[in-house]
Design a protein around this motif. Structure first.
Motif, PDB file in Angstrom:
ATOM      1  N   ASN A  39       0.798  -1.223   0.000  1.00  0.00           N
ATOM      2  CA  ASN A  39       0.000   0.000   0.000  1.00  0.00           C
ATOM      3  C   ASN A  39       0.831   1.272   0.000  1.00  0.00           C
ATOM      4  OD1 ASN A  39      -3.104  -0.533   0.429  1.00  0.00           O
ATOM      5  ND2 ASN A  39      -2.020  -2.114   1.585  1.00  0.00           N
ATOM      6  N   ALA A  40       2.074   1.205   0.472  1.00  0.00           N
ATOM      7  CA  ALA A  40       2.876   2.425   0.556  1.00  0.00           C
ATOM      8  C   ALA A  40       4.347   2.081   0.703  1.00  0.00           C
ATOM      9  CB  ALA A  40       2.425   3.284   1.740  1.00  0.00           C
ATOM     10  N   ILE A  41       5.192   2.928   0.150  1.00  0.00           N
ATOM     11  CA  ILE A  41       6.641   2.811   0.295  1.00  0.00           C
ATOM     12  C   ILE A  41       7.221   4.221   0.342  1.00  0.00           C
ATOM     13  CG2 ILE A  41       8.787   1.834  -0.606  1.00  0.00           C
ATOM     14  CD1 ILE A  41       7.188  -0.088  -2.278  1.00  0.00           C
ATOM     15  N   ALA A  42       8.207   4.428   1.209  1.00  0.00           N
ATOM     16  CA  ALA A  42       8.957   5.683   1.270  1.00  0.00           C
ATOM     17  C   ALA A  42      10.428   5.367   1.029  1.00  0.00           C
ATOM     18  CB  ALA A  42       8.769   6.364   2.616  1.00  0.00           C
ATOM     19  N   MET A  43      11.107   6.271   0.333  1.00  0.00           N
ATOM     20  CA  MET A  43      12.482   5.982  -0.081  1.00  0.00           C
ATOM     21  C   MET A  43      13.308   7.260  -0.078  1.00  0.00           C
ATOM     22  SD  MET A  43      13.498   3.969  -3.567  1.00  0.00           S
ATOM     23  CE  MET A  43      15.111   4.049  -4.330  1.00  0.00           C
ATOM     24  N   ALA A  44      14.554   7.132   0.356  1.00  0.00           N
ATOM     25  CA  ALA A  44      15.468   8.277   0.378  1.00  0.00           C
ATOM     26  C   ALA A  44      16.803   7.866  -0.234  1.00  0.00           C
ATOM     27  CB  ALA A  44      15.677   8.782   1.799  1.00  0.00           C
ATOM     28  N   ILE A  85      10.805   8.919   6.999  1.00  0.00           N
ATOM     29  CA  ILE A  85      11.801   8.754   5.948  1.00  0.00           C
ATOM     30  C   ILE A  85      12.697   9.988   5.853  1.00  0.00           C
ATOM     31  CG2 ILE A  85      10.324   9.619   4.083  1.00  0.00           C
ATOM     32  CD1 ILE A  85      12.924   6.724   3.910  1.00  0.00           C
ATOM     33  N   GLN A  86      12.156  11.164   6.123  1.00  0.00           N
ATOM     34  CA  GLN A  86      12.997  12.369   6.143  1.00  0.00           C
ATOM     35  C   GLN A  86      14.066  12.253   7.216  1.00  0.00           C
ATOM     36  OE1 GLN A  86      10.441  15.759   6.768  1.00  0.00           O
ATOM     37  NE2 GLN A  86      10.085  16.079   4.583  1.00  0.00           N
ATOM     38  N   ASP A  87      13.659  11.835   8.411  1.00  0.00           N
ATOM     39  CA  ASP A  87      14.604  11.741   9.519  1.00  0.00           C
ATOM     40  C   ASP A  87      15.637  10.647   9.291  1.00  0.00           C
ATOM     41  OD1 ASP A  87      13.267  13.801  10.713  1.00  0.00           O
ATOM     42  OD2 ASP A  87      12.495  12.641  12.406  1.00  0.00           O
ATOM     43  N   MET A  88      15.204   9.497   8.785  1.00  0.00           N
ATOM     44  CA  MET A  88      16.153   8.416   8.533  1.00  0.00           C
ATOM     45  C   MET A  88      17.137   8.798   7.438  1.00  0.00           C
ATOM     46  SD  MET A  88      16.434   5.823  10.463  1.00  0.00           S
ATOM     47  CE  MET A  88      17.542   4.984   9.328  1.00  0.00           C
ATOM     48  N   ALA A  89      16.696   9.598   6.483  1.00  0.00           N
ATOM     49  CA  ALA A  89      17.616  10.078   5.455  1.00  0.00           C
ATOM     50  C   ALA A  89      18.705  10.943   6.084  1.00  0.00           C
ATOM     51  CB  ALA A  89      16.851  10.860   4.388  1.00  0.00           C
ATOM     52  N   ARG A  90      18.307  11.820   6.998  1.00  0.00           N
ATOM     53  CA  ARG A  90      19.282  12.677   7.675  1.00  0.00           C
ATOM     54  C   ARG A  90      20.271  11.847   8.490  1.00  0.00           C
ATOM     55  NH1 ARG A  90      14.280  15.845   9.070  1.00  0.00           N
ATOM     56  NH2 ARG A  90      14.178  17.560   7.546  1.00  0.00           N
ATOM     57  N   PHE A  91      19.740  10.825   9.164  1.00  0.00           N
ATOM     58  CA  PHE A  91      20.622   9.964   9.954  1.00  0.00           C
ATOM     59  C   PHE A  91      21.580   9.204   9.041  1.00  0.00           C
ATOM     60  CE2 PHE A  91      21.401   5.693  11.827  1.00  0.00           C
ATOM     61  CZ  PHE A  91      22.264   6.112  12.832  1.00  0.00           C
ATOM     62  N   ALA A  92      21.072   8.644   7.959  1.00  0.00           N
ATOM     63  CA  ALA A  92      21.923   7.882   7.051  1.00  0.00           C
ATOM     64  C   ALA A  92      23.049   8.747   6.502  1.00  0.00           C
ATOM     65  CB  ALA A  92      21.089   7.306   5.906  1.00  0.00           C
ATOM     66  N   LEU A 122       3.230  10.564   3.758  1.00  0.00           N
ATOM     67  CA  LEU A 122       4.051  11.731   3.465  1.00  0.00           C
ATOM     68  C   LEU A 122       5.486  11.480   3.901  1.00  0.00           C
ATOM     69  CD1 LEU A 122       1.525  14.404   4.787  1.00  0.00           C
ATOM     70  CD2 LEU A 122       1.737  13.515   2.444  1.00  0.00           C
ATOM     71  N   THR A 123       6.379  12.340   3.479  1.00  0.00           N
ATOM     72  CA  THR A 123       7.775  12.146   3.860  1.00  0.00           C
ATOM     73  C   THR A 123       8.020  12.443   5.338  1.00  0.00           C
ATOM     74  OG1 THR A 123       8.314  14.395   3.131  1.00  0.00           O
ATOM     75  CG2 THR A 123       8.643  12.596   1.546  1.00  0.00           C
ATOM     76  N   ASP A 124       7.064  13.100   6.006  1.00  0.00           N
ATOM     77  CA  ASP A 124       7.186  13.329   7.448  1.00  0.00           C
ATOM     78  C   ASP A 124       6.178  12.494   8.246  1.00  0.00           C
ATOM     79  OD1 ASP A 124       4.916  14.715   6.694  1.00  0.00           O
ATOM     80  OD2 ASP A 124       5.410  16.545   7.825  1.00  0.00           O
ATOM     81  N   VAL A 175      20.770   4.117   0.171  1.00  0.00           N
ATOM     82  CA  VAL A 175      19.329   4.096  -0.064  1.00  0.00           C
ATOM     83  C   VAL A 175      18.666   3.648   1.227  1.00  0.00           C
ATOM     84  CG1 VAL A 175      17.428   2.951  -1.265  1.00  0.00           C
ATOM     85  CG2 VAL A 175      19.440   3.685  -2.545  1.00  0.00           C
ATOM     86  N   VAL A 176      17.644   4.367   1.653  1.00  0.00           N
ATOM     87  CA  VAL A 176      16.839   3.992   2.811  1.00  0.00           C
ATOM     88  C   VAL A 176      15.403   3.783   2.347  1.00  0.00           C
ATOM     89  CG1 VAL A 176      16.096   4.602   5.140  1.00  0.00           C
ATOM     90  CG2 VAL A 176      18.285   5.460   4.275  1.00  0.00           C
ATOM     91  N   ILE A 177      14.804   2.677   2.748  1.00  0.00           N
ATOM     92  CA  ILE A 177      13.414   2.391   2.398  1.00  0.00           C
ATOM     93  C   ILE A 177      12.642   2.042   3.655  1.00  0.00           C
ATOM     94  CG2 ILE A 177      11.850   0.971   1.012  1.00  0.00           C
ATOM     95  CD1 ILE A 177      14.246   0.294  -0.786  1.00  0.00           C
TER      96      ILE A 177
END
Length: 414
Positions: free
Chosen positions: A73-78, A282-289, A102-104, A375-377
């Protein structure tokens, strides 16, 4: 909680070097060539310089295809390039009501928590508050089995007749070589025990992370939740991430879907659990990655220690934990356990992978050290896991990530 993935038939391969499900360099090459022909300036796909909008359109196409192919149903990716976030995208719905992901949107981080926790521990190592190879017994004011049983930990009293607990070190707890089952409640009698000489082999264990949390809290007097907030979440601007539930998460929260497509509500976790209580976006995990691959907040030595001298992994799969080790000729080459991540050496050089999974959650994070690319998913639908190899490879190319080892009996979308 981290459980094995689906038990649908697997696409097997005789290739041993990278422990992948199949050799598909030709398919990736064709995909990238087609993308280059259609959009000659897509950097993540074609290796050239272009506008973010073009790459975002290619990511969007891959996400839409992945959802259609897997039923998710949904996937977020950075995407992270050279240690900086370049793209963040989310598609689909966050709940059965159809509200958009949403990304947040706050999602369950699951065992991605382990990587964040290990990163925090390495800051403590830098500050000489703890040593990776010093026995945990030296940080406690009494023998571990003498502490009263607490539902948040242990139960450590089960180890009273096994003196091997005294040889456990923070490194062993972080690289899954303590000898514990994943969790004590998975034991036939529900009792925690050490199954092999600590430090001698790999066996995935959330219980080891809980023990290190206990050592930090009881031995050093630290509040792990507050340390994670200060040292990791605040440092990287992860404003919608926490080790426990926050009321402000409720307005933009992802529920989930199980392997059979049944909707289930988000679990508002009230206790800090180093093994997997983190909620994030996903926004936060992108920043952490991005900060993680740069080594921000760590000395070069501490950052390198996350991956240096890793413990070889000799099992056929990640789960079930405590499975027998394979003969040397049948093992995944260049696969080992770092501190909070699994490391591998593939066609583009060294990288690492960390997953997060429960009945309604599928997350993965893959990085290549060369070019500091990640890549973070995150997905609130566990069925999305079948698309992870293709989604990662659509950006990073063939990495050599150990998909077959990690996800076991699963048919991947190709």
């Amino acid at each position: 909680m981290h459980r094995p993935a689906s038990t649908s038939p697997i696409i097997r391969s005789t290739a041993r070097r990278r422990c992948v499900t199949s050799s598909h360099v030709e398919r990736i090459t064709a995909t990238l060539l087609a993308a280059c022909l259609l959009v000659s300036t897509a950097p993540a796909l074609c290796g050239e310089t272009s506008s973010p909008a073009v790459v975002e359109s290619q990511i969007d196409i891959e996400l839409q295809r992945a959802m259609a192919a897997t039923g998710a149903n949904a996937i977020a990716m950075a995407v992270v390039e050279d240690g900086h976030v370049t793209h963040v995208a989310s598609r689909g719905r966050r709940n059965a009501a159809g509200d958009p992901l949403l990304t947040d949107t706050v999602m369950y981080g699951a065992s991605l928590t382990k990587a964040a926790f290990a990163y925090m521990v390495m800051q403590l190592v830098d500050e000489e508050l703890i040593e990776l190879d010093r026995p945990i017994s030296e940080y406690l004011d009494r023998p571990l089995p003498d502490y009263p049983d607490d539902p948040r930990y242990g139960p450590w009293s089960n180890l009273a007749d096994d003196p091997r607990w005294r040889s456990l070190t923070p490194r062993m707890l972080l690289n899954h070589s303590a000898g514990f089952a994943n969790f004590a409640w998975l034991e036939p009698d529900g009792k925690l025990r050490i199954h092999f000489e600590p430090g001698s082999r790999y066996a995935y264990s959330g219980e080891g992370y809980i023990l290190l949390q206990f050592v930090l809290e009881r031995g050093l007097g630290l509040d792990v939740g507050k340390e994670m907030q200060r040292r990791v979440f605040d440092r990287f601007g992860m404003t919608n991430t926490g080790m426990t539930w926050r009321p402000d998460f409720a307005d933009n929260l992802a529920d989930g879907w199980s392997i059979d497509g049944a909707p289930e509500p988000h679990d508002p976790r009230s206790k800090v659990r180093a093994a997997g209580s983190m909620d994030t976006t996903i926004q936060d995990m992108a920043r952490f990655a991005a900060g993680y691959i740069r080594g921000e907040g760590l000395t070069p030595q501490a950052h390198a220690a996350l991956f240096r001298a890793p413990l070889p992994i000799a099992t056929d799969r990640q789960f079930p934990t405590l499975q027998s080790e394979l003969p040397a000729a049948k093992r995944c080459e260049n696969l080992a356990s770092g501190l909070g991540v699994e490391v591998f050496d593939g066609p583009q050089g060294p990288g690492f992978i960390r997953g997060g999974h429960n009945e309604i959650t599928g997350n993965v994070w893959v990085c290549l050290q060369r070019g500091r690319r990640c890549v973070v998913i995150l997905s609130n639908d566990v069925r999305a896991e079948a698309a992870f190899p293709r989604l990662v490879e659509s950006v990073l190319g063939e990495t050599g990530a150990p998909w077959r080892w990690k996800y076991g009996a699963m048919t991947f979308w190709r």
